[in-house]
Write an enzyme that holds these catalytic residues in place. Structure first.
Site, PDB file in Angstrom:
ATOM      1  N   HIS A   1       9.295 -48.387  87.447  1.00  0.00           N
ATOM      2  CA  HIS A   1       8.536 -48.249  86.563  1.00  0.00           C
ATOM      3  C   HIS A   1       7.918 -48.733  85.439  1.00  0.00           C
ATOM      4  CE1 HIS A   1      11.222 -46.314  83.380  1.00  0.00           C
ATOM      5  NE2 HIS A   1      12.021 -46.477  84.644  1.00  0.00           N
TER       6      HIS A   1
ATOM      7  N   CYS B   1      16.164 -46.430  85.291  1.00  0.00           N
ATOM      8  CA  CYS B   1      16.753 -46.794  87.217  1.00  0.00           C
ATOM      9  C   CYS B   1      15.780 -47.858  86.855  1.00  0.00           C
ATOM     10  CB  CYS B   1      15.169 -45.807  87.639  1.00  0.00           C
ATOM     11  SG  CYS B   1      15.866 -43.998  88.241  1.00  0.00           S
TER      12      CYS B   1
END
Length: 238
Positions: free
Chosen positions: A176, A192
Protein backbone atom coordinates in the site's frame (compact mmCIF):
# COMPACT_ATOMS: atom_id res chain seq x y z
CA UNK A 1 17.25 -18.50 -9.09
CA UNK A 2 14.41 -18.19 -6.64
CA UNK A 3 13.60 -21.56 -5.18
CA UNK A 4 10.04 -22.57 -4.22
CA UNK A 5 8.92 -21.04 -0.95
CA UNK A 6 7.14 -23.53 1.24
CA UNK A 7 6.15 -21.50 4.29
CA UNK A 8 3.59 -18.81 4.80
CA UNK A 9 3.14 -17.09 8.16
CA UNK A 10 -0.14 -15.23 8.06
CA UNK A 11 -0.38 -11.75 9.48
CA UNK A 12 -3.72 -12.73 11.00
CA UNK A 13 -2.06 -13.16 14.38
CA UNK A 14 -0.63 -9.68 14.18
CA UNK A 15 -3.77 -7.94 12.94
CA UNK A 16 -4.19 -6.04 9.69
CA UNK A 17 -1.21 -4.02 8.54
CA UNK A 18 -1.16 -0.27 8.67
CA UNK A 19 1.17 2.55 9.48
CA UNK A 20 0.85 4.45 12.72
CA UNK A 21 -1.85 7.03 11.97
CA UNK A 22 -0.74 10.64 11.83
CA UNK A 23 2.85 10.06 12.97
CA UNK A 24 5.03 13.14 12.89
CA UNK A 25 8.01 13.22 10.52
CA UNK A 26 11.52 13.45 11.91
CA UNK A 27 13.39 16.73 11.72
CA UNK A 28 14.38 17.14 8.08
CA UNK A 29 18.05 17.16 7.15
CA UNK A 30 19.64 18.33 3.93
CA UNK A 31 20.27 15.50 1.46
CA UNK A 32 23.83 14.19 1.69
CA UNK A 33 23.96 12.78 -1.84
CA UNK A 34 24.06 14.51 -5.25
CA UNK A 35 20.70 15.86 -6.47
CA UNK A 36 18.53 13.52 -8.47
CA UNK A 37 17.99 14.15 -12.21
CA UNK A 38 14.95 16.23 -13.17
CA UNK A 39 13.21 13.28 -14.86
CA UNK A 40 13.40 11.30 -11.61
CA UNK A 41 12.18 14.23 -9.53
CA UNK A 42 9.25 14.65 -11.93
CA UNK A 43 7.95 11.21 -10.89
CA UNK A 44 7.51 12.47 -7.35
CA UNK A 45 5.97 15.87 -7.97
CA UNK A 46 2.57 16.80 -6.56
CA UNK A 47 -0.33 15.28 -8.43
CA UNK A 48 -4.09 15.20 -8.29
CA UNK A 49 -5.76 11.81 -7.98
CA UNK A 50 -9.52 12.03 -8.00
CA UNK A 51 -10.51 14.50 -5.31
CA UNK A 52 -7.18 14.19 -3.50
CA UNK A 53 -4.02 16.20 -4.08
CA UNK A 54 -0.91 14.19 -3.26
CA UNK A 55 1.97 16.41 -2.11
CA UNK A 56 5.35 16.16 -3.79
CA UNK A 57 7.76 13.91 -1.95
CA UNK A 58 10.16 16.25 -0.10
CA UNK A 59 13.69 16.17 -1.47
CA UNK A 60 15.05 15.08 1.89
CA UNK A 61 12.85 11.96 1.66
CA UNK A 62 14.14 10.93 -1.77
CA UNK A 63 17.34 9.02 -2.49
CA UNK A 64 18.86 7.30 -5.50
CA UNK A 65 18.40 4.00 -3.68
CA UNK A 66 14.66 4.32 -3.09
CA UNK A 67 13.29 5.95 -6.23
CA UNK A 68 11.48 3.87 -8.85
CA UNK A 69 13.90 2.56 -11.48
CA UNK A 70 14.60 -0.30 -13.87
CA UNK A 71 17.32 -2.68 -12.73
CA UNK A 72 18.87 -6.00 -13.69
CA UNK A 73 17.09 -8.89 -12.01
CA UNK A 74 17.52 -12.62 -12.55
CA UNK A 75 14.60 -14.91 -11.73
CA UNK A 76 12.67 -17.87 -13.05
CA UNK A 77 9.40 -16.14 -12.18
CA UNK A 78 7.55 -14.83 -15.27
CA UNK A 79 7.14 -11.16 -16.15
CA UNK A 80 4.34 -9.56 -14.20
CA UNK A 81 5.25 -11.30 -10.94
CA UNK A 82 5.77 -9.07 -7.91
CA UNK A 83 8.69 -10.08 -5.70
CA UNK A 84 8.95 -8.43 -2.30
CA UNK A 85 12.32 -8.50 -0.54
CA UNK A 86 11.37 -7.08 2.87
CA UNK A 87 14.85 -7.59 4.33
CA UNK A 88 16.46 -5.53 1.54
CA UNK A 89 13.43 -3.18 1.55
CA UNK A 90 12.72 -3.43 -2.17
CA UNK A 91 9.77 -4.53 -4.28
CA UNK A 92 10.40 -5.82 -7.81
CA UNK A 93 7.95 -6.06 -10.69
CA UNK A 94 9.51 -8.66 -12.99
CA UNK A 95 10.01 -7.62 -16.61
CA UNK A 96 11.30 -9.60 -19.62
CA UNK A 97 15.01 -9.99 -20.30
CA UNK A 98 16.34 -10.28 -16.74
CA UNK A 99 15.01 -6.86 -15.82
CA UNK A 100 12.64 -5.56 -13.19
CA UNK A 101 11.05 -2.32 -12.10
CA UNK A 102 12.29 -1.73 -8.56
CA UNK A 103 10.53 0.29 -5.88
CA UNK A 104 11.90 1.30 -2.49
CA UNK A 105 9.61 0.26 0.36
CA UNK A 106 9.16 0.65 4.08
CA UNK A 107 8.58 -2.58 5.97
CA UNK A 108 6.55 -2.76 9.17
CA UNK A 109 6.43 -5.49 11.77
CA UNK A 110 3.67 -7.37 9.94
CA UNK A 111 5.74 -7.17 6.76
CA UNK A 112 8.39 -9.38 8.34
CA UNK A 113 5.86 -11.98 9.49
CA UNK A 114 4.79 -13.10 6.03
CA UNK A 115 6.77 -15.23 3.58
CA UNK A 116 5.59 -17.27 0.63
CA UNK A 117 3.27 -16.82 -2.31
CA UNK A 118 -0.10 -15.16 -2.71
CA UNK A 119 -2.32 -13.57 -5.33
CA UNK A 120 -3.82 -10.12 -5.66
CA UNK A 121 -7.52 -10.62 -6.46
CA UNK A 122 -8.32 -6.91 -6.20
CA UNK A 123 -7.04 -3.50 -5.25
CA UNK A 124 -8.66 -0.38 -3.85
CA UNK A 125 -8.21 3.31 -4.58
CA UNK A 126 -7.94 5.42 -1.43
CA UNK A 127 -8.91 2.47 0.80
CA UNK A 128 -10.57 2.77 4.17
CA UNK A 129 -8.50 1.59 7.13
CA UNK A 130 -10.01 0.00 10.25
CA UNK A 131 -7.83 -1.37 13.06
CA UNK A 132 -8.58 -4.94 14.10
CA UNK A 133 -9.49 -5.83 17.71
CA UNK A 134 -5.98 -7.29 18.11
CA UNK A 135 -4.44 -4.02 17.01
CA UNK A 136 -6.57 -2.08 19.47
CA UNK A 137 -5.65 -4.51 22.25
CA UNK A 138 -1.98 -3.94 21.51
CA UNK A 139 -2.37 -0.22 20.93
CA UNK A 140 -5.26 1.15 23.05
CA UNK A 141 -4.79 4.56 21.44
CA UNK A 142 -6.13 3.00 18.22
CA UNK A 143 -9.56 2.74 19.86
CA UNK A 144 -10.45 6.19 18.55
CA UNK A 145 -10.16 4.75 15.02
CA UNK A 146 -12.36 1.70 15.76
CA UNK A 147 -15.05 3.03 13.42
CA UNK A 148 -12.53 3.23 10.58
CA UNK A 149 -10.60 5.98 8.87
CA UNK A 150 -12.06 7.05 5.51
CA UNK A 151 -9.81 6.96 2.49
CA UNK A 152 -7.91 10.17 1.98
CA UNK A 153 -4.54 11.85 2.04
CA UNK A 154 -4.00 11.14 5.76
CA UNK A 155 -5.18 7.53 5.68
CA UNK A 156 -2.41 5.09 6.75
CA UNK A 157 -2.99 2.94 3.64
CA UNK A 158 -2.31 5.80 1.26
CA UNK A 159 -3.56 6.17 -2.30
CA UNK A 160 -3.84 2.47 -3.20
CA UNK A 161 -3.84 -0.90 -1.48
CA UNK A 162 -3.17 -4.26 -3.11
CA UNK A 163 -4.82 -7.07 -1.13
CA UNK A 164 -3.05 -10.42 -0.90
CA UNK A 165 -5.03 -13.65 -0.68
CA UNK A 166 -3.96 -17.28 -0.46
CA UNK A 167 -6.25 -20.27 -0.97
CA UNK A 168 -9.20 -17.89 -1.13
CA UNK A 169 -8.41 -16.29 2.23
CA UNK A 170 -7.40 -12.73 2.95
CA UNK A 171 -3.94 -12.83 4.52
CA UNK A 172 -4.38 -9.26 5.85
CA UNK A 173 -1.05 -8.56 4.15
CA UNK A 174 -1.12 -5.40 2.05
CA UNK A 175 1.11 -3.58 -0.38
CA UNK A 176 0.00 0.00 0.00
CA UNK A 177 0.87 3.66 -0.12
CA UNK A 178 1.79 5.88 2.77
CA UNK A 179 1.29 9.51 3.83
CA UNK A 180 4.69 9.19 5.61
CA UNK A 181 7.29 9.37 2.80
CA UNK A 182 10.15 9.67 5.28
CA UNK A 183 9.63 5.99 6.20
CA UNK A 184 10.37 4.58 2.73
CA UNK A 185 13.59 2.58 2.74
CA UNK A 186 13.39 1.87 6.47
CA UNK A 187 12.12 -0.75 8.87
CA UNK A 188 9.25 0.73 10.85
CA UNK A 189 7.25 -0.27 13.89
CA UNK A 190 4.00 -1.18 12.18
CA UNK A 191 2.44 -1.87 8.81
CA UNK A 192 3.15 -4.22 5.91
CA UNK A 193 4.83 -2.98 2.70
CA UNK A 194 4.56 0.76 2.06
CA UNK A 195 5.51 2.73 -1.04
CA UNK A 196 5.51 6.42 -1.83
CA UNK A 197 1.98 7.34 -2.91
CA UNK A 198 3.33 8.23 -6.36
CA UNK A 199 4.88 4.76 -6.61
CA UNK A 200 1.88 2.76 -5.39
CA UNK A 201 -0.25 4.53 -8.01
CA UNK A 202 2.30 3.54 -10.67
CA UNK A 203 2.48 -0.06 -9.43
CA UNK A 204 -1.28 -0.44 -9.10
CA UNK A 205 -1.74 0.68 -12.72
CA UNK A 206 0.52 -2.19 -13.82
CA UNK A 207 -1.19 -4.88 -11.70
CA UNK A 208 -4.05 -7.06 -12.87
CA UNK A 209 -6.40 -9.27 -10.86
CA UNK A 210 -4.65 -12.54 -10.14
CA UNK A 211 -1.14 -11.08 -10.11
CA UNK A 212 1.21 -13.43 -8.30
CA UNK A 213 3.27 -12.14 -5.38
CA UNK A 214 6.34 -13.83 -3.88
CA UNK A 215 7.59 -12.57 -0.50
CA UNK A 216 11.17 -13.59 0.25
CA UNK A 217 12.36 -14.84 3.60
CA UNK A 218 15.45 -13.59 5.46
CA UNK A 219 17.73 -16.26 3.95
CA UNK A 220 16.72 -15.08 0.44
CA UNK A 221 17.68 -11.45 0.94
CA UNK A 222 19.08 -10.00 -2.27
CA UNK A 223 18.12 -13.05 -4.33
CA UNK A 224 17.88 -12.16 -8.00
CA UNK A 225 20.12 -9.11 -7.82
CA UNK A 226 23.22 -10.85 -9.24
CA UNK A 227 23.56 -13.27 -12.17
CA UNK A 228 23.10 -16.95 -11.23
CA UNK A 229 26.63 -17.80 -12.34
CA UNK A 230 28.01 -15.36 -9.78
CA UNK A 231 26.53 -17.35 -6.89
CA UNK A 232 26.72 -20.87 -8.33
CA UNK A 233 29.90 -21.67 -6.45
CA UNK A 234 28.92 -20.09 -3.14
CA UNK A 235 25.27 -21.13 -2.99
CA UNK A 236 24.30 -18.13 -0.89
CA UNK A 237 24.40 -14.37 -1.06
CA UNK A 238 26.38 -12.37 1.47
Amino acid sequence: MIRPILTLTLALLMGACAAVPYAEPPVAEAPAEPPLPPDILARYRALQDGDEIIPAVPLENLSARNVRQEVDYWTDHPPGTIIVDPHDRFLYLVEPGNRALRYGVAVGEAGFQFTGEARIPYQRDWPRWTPTPNMIANRPDYAEYAGGVPGGIDNPLGARALYLHRDGRDTLYRIHGTPQPWTVGTAVSSGCIRLYNQDIIDLAARVRSGTRVVVLGPDERGLGTVPPEATRNTGVLD
